[in-house]
Design an enzyme around this catalytic site. Structure first.
Site, short mmCIF file in Angstrom:
data_model
loop_
_atom_site.label_atom_id
_atom_site.label_comp_id
_atom_site.label_asym_id
_atom_site.label_seq_id
_atom_site.Cartn_x
_atom_site.Cartn_y
_atom_site.Cartn_z
N GLY A 114 0.84 -1.20 0.00
CA GLY A 114 0.00 0.00 0.00
C GLY A 114 0.86 1.23 0.00
O GLY A 114 2.05 1.17 -0.32
N ASN A 115 0.26 2.38 0.32
CA ASN A 115 1.05 3.61 0.44
C ASN A 115 0.43 4.48 1.53
O ASN A 115 -0.56 4.10 2.14
CB ASN A 115 1.17 4.33 -0.91
CG ASN A 115 -0.18 4.70 -1.46
OD1 ASN A 115 -0.91 5.48 -0.86
ND2 ASN A 115 -0.53 4.11 -2.60
N TYR A 116 1.02 5.66 1.75
CA TYR A 116 0.63 6.48 2.90
C TYR A 116 -0.59 7.38 2.66
O TYR A 116 -0.93 8.19 3.52
CB TYR A 116 1.80 7.38 3.30
CG TYR A 116 3.03 6.64 3.74
CD1 TYR A 116 3.01 5.89 4.91
CD2 TYR A 116 4.20 6.68 3.00
CE1 TYR A 116 4.14 5.20 5.32
CE2 TYR A 116 5.33 6.00 3.40
CZ TYR A 116 5.30 5.26 4.57
OH TYR A 116 6.42 4.59 4.98
N ALA A 122 -3.78 7.69 -4.87
CA ALA A 122 -2.41 7.20 -5.01
C ALA A 122 -2.54 5.71 -5.33
O ALA A 122 -2.57 4.85 -4.44
CB ALA A 122 -1.64 7.42 -3.72
#
Ligand code: PMT
Length: 402
Positions: free
Chosen positions: A210-212, A278
């Site tokens: 995943g990402n932030y 994102a």
């Protein structure tokens, strides 16, 4: 000033020498076809008489909770619901402080607290009062409530000092309201798709790539579009944010593939799409059916395959009247990379945010963006709250919506 025609405006007047200019504001609003209801603080009446204002508006001025001789109650709630906009001009430091902190000790503040319409505030005070951290903190609070501040001008003040604090000229104040309604009108009857948040790409039933992304930027855009009267389809990856605006239809997804499929299925019906998510560029080639155990699996190499590029897919499908807006999150060579993405994905404009700017990008409540348009225009903005950044992006989008 054609966008003010038929609009119902509450004009709040407070105790400043600039109150005499309120008469000109009323005249300009009435001339533009607006209906004006003046609400004054007791101090405001020391600077301009209610008789002058009621003669101009054709309505009795409201300033007390009750009419003294017969006890009639003036409903601030009804007034707050009646208005299409509330303008407080001039707004003193005292009134701004009361608005910021909910000190409802006069009719104007009770109207403000009951008002569901957009609120515009034109401060007027001495330069040191305006610059004082307390005033600035209160103004920041008003901005955080979504109120619009019409910045005071720099010039000669009542104290004969020179500096920032002079209420902006009536023509500019009235133009700010007109521009607001103009921007609103370009969004009403429009349907806008927004993607937000991260995507999660499963490795096994308990792990993912995943990402932030927190979804804050995308949700601020969705809320701002809905407030301007648009119907919004918000496709979001896994975030903890809530949505309760009835104009926002939310579709929760997890993976890039799910976000892609949802976006493709609604794109046909929208006027514009803002791709703020994102999206993970890669996903594991295989997702293990059972939780992978370190004891039995040992070291391993994760093989990744590319996800579909949602923005590029929509760029391929885009009809000539549809508007496509992308984001670019870069760590270096931002302008060059963003321009490249705008062309490659057939975007009308792209919003660049850089990991090099403190307070910009993932998770924070602020962002610092540069908008690059396909006609070559580039606009760099200051660090602002994501709510304000959303407003800047929508102001740019308004120029593209037919
Ligand atoms: O959610 P927050 O915590 O508030 O953070 C906001 C944000 C930093 C996520 C947001 O401001 C932002 O920059 N979003 C885009 C992040 C990104 O993935 O940028 P990119 O440069 O990799 O992608 C370029 C564009 O293509 C973006 O519009 C992206 O949504 C889109 N894209 C990318 C990959 C992909 N597979 N499909 C896409 O549609």
């Amino acid at each position: 000033m054609e966008n003010l025609k038929g609009k119902r405006i509450i004009l709040g007047i407070t105790g400043s020498i600039a109150a005499y200019k309120a008469a000109i504001i009323v005249r300009l609003l009435i001339k533009a076809g607006a209906e004006v209801q003046v609400v004054m603080t007791p101090a405001g009446k020391e600077f301009i008489t209610p008789v002058t204002l009621s003669s101009l508006t054709g309505k009795p001025v409201v300033s007390e909770f009750f009419t003294a001789n017969d006890g009639t109650w003036h409903s601030h709630v009804d007034l707050g619901l009646w208005a299409d906009a509330m303008l407080i001009a001039p707004a003193t430091a005292s009134t701004i402080g009361k608005m910021a902190n909910g000190i409802a000790d006069n009719m104007l503040i009770t109207c403000y607290l009951s008002c569901k319409a957009p609120v515009f505030v034109a401060p007027a005070m001495d330069l040191d009062m305006f610059a004082h951290p307390s005033t600035q903190r209160n103004i920041a609070l008003l901005l955080s409530y979504g109120n619009h501040i019409i910045e005071p001008a720099v010039g000669e003040l009542a104290s004969h000092l020179h500096g920032k604090g002079r209420m902006e000229e009536p023509e500019i104040i009235v133009k700010s309201l007109n521009d607001y309604f103009k921007r609103q009108e370009s969004f009403s009857k429009k349907k806008i798709l927004i993607t937000a948040g991260p995507t999660y790409e499963k490795i096994d039933p308990v792990r993912f790539i995943g990402n932030y992304s927190s979804g804050k930027m995308g949700f601020a855009l969705a809320e701002a579009c809905a407030q301007r009267g648009a119907e919004v389809v918000l496709i979001t990856g896994p975030v903890s944010l809530k949505t309760d605006n009835p104009r926002i239809h939310r579709i929760d997804v997890e993976s890039a593939q799910e976000m892609h499929d949802a976006a493709i299925s609604v794109f046909e019906s929208v006027d514009a799409a803002i791709l703020c998510a994102a999206v993970a560029d890669y996903r594991p080639e295989n997702c293990a059916e059972q939780k992978m155990k370190r004891e039995s699996v040992g070291d391993f190499t994760l093989s990744l395959v590319r996800n579909k590029d949602i923005a590029a897919a929509l760029g391929q499908k885009k009809r000539s009247q549809q508007i496509l807006v992308g984001f670019a999150l870069e760590s270096h060579s931002g302008l060059e990379q963003a321009l490249n993405k705008m062309q490659r994905k057939k975007l009308d404009f792209i919003v660049l945010n850089s990991l090099q700017d403190e307070g910009a990008g993932f998770k924070v409540d602020t962002n610092k963006v540069t908008i690059l348009e396909k006609n070559g225009k580039q606009t760099e903005y200051d660090l602002k709250s994501k709510k304000e950044v959303a407003a800047d992006i929508l102001d740019c989008l308004a120029g593209y919506l037919l």
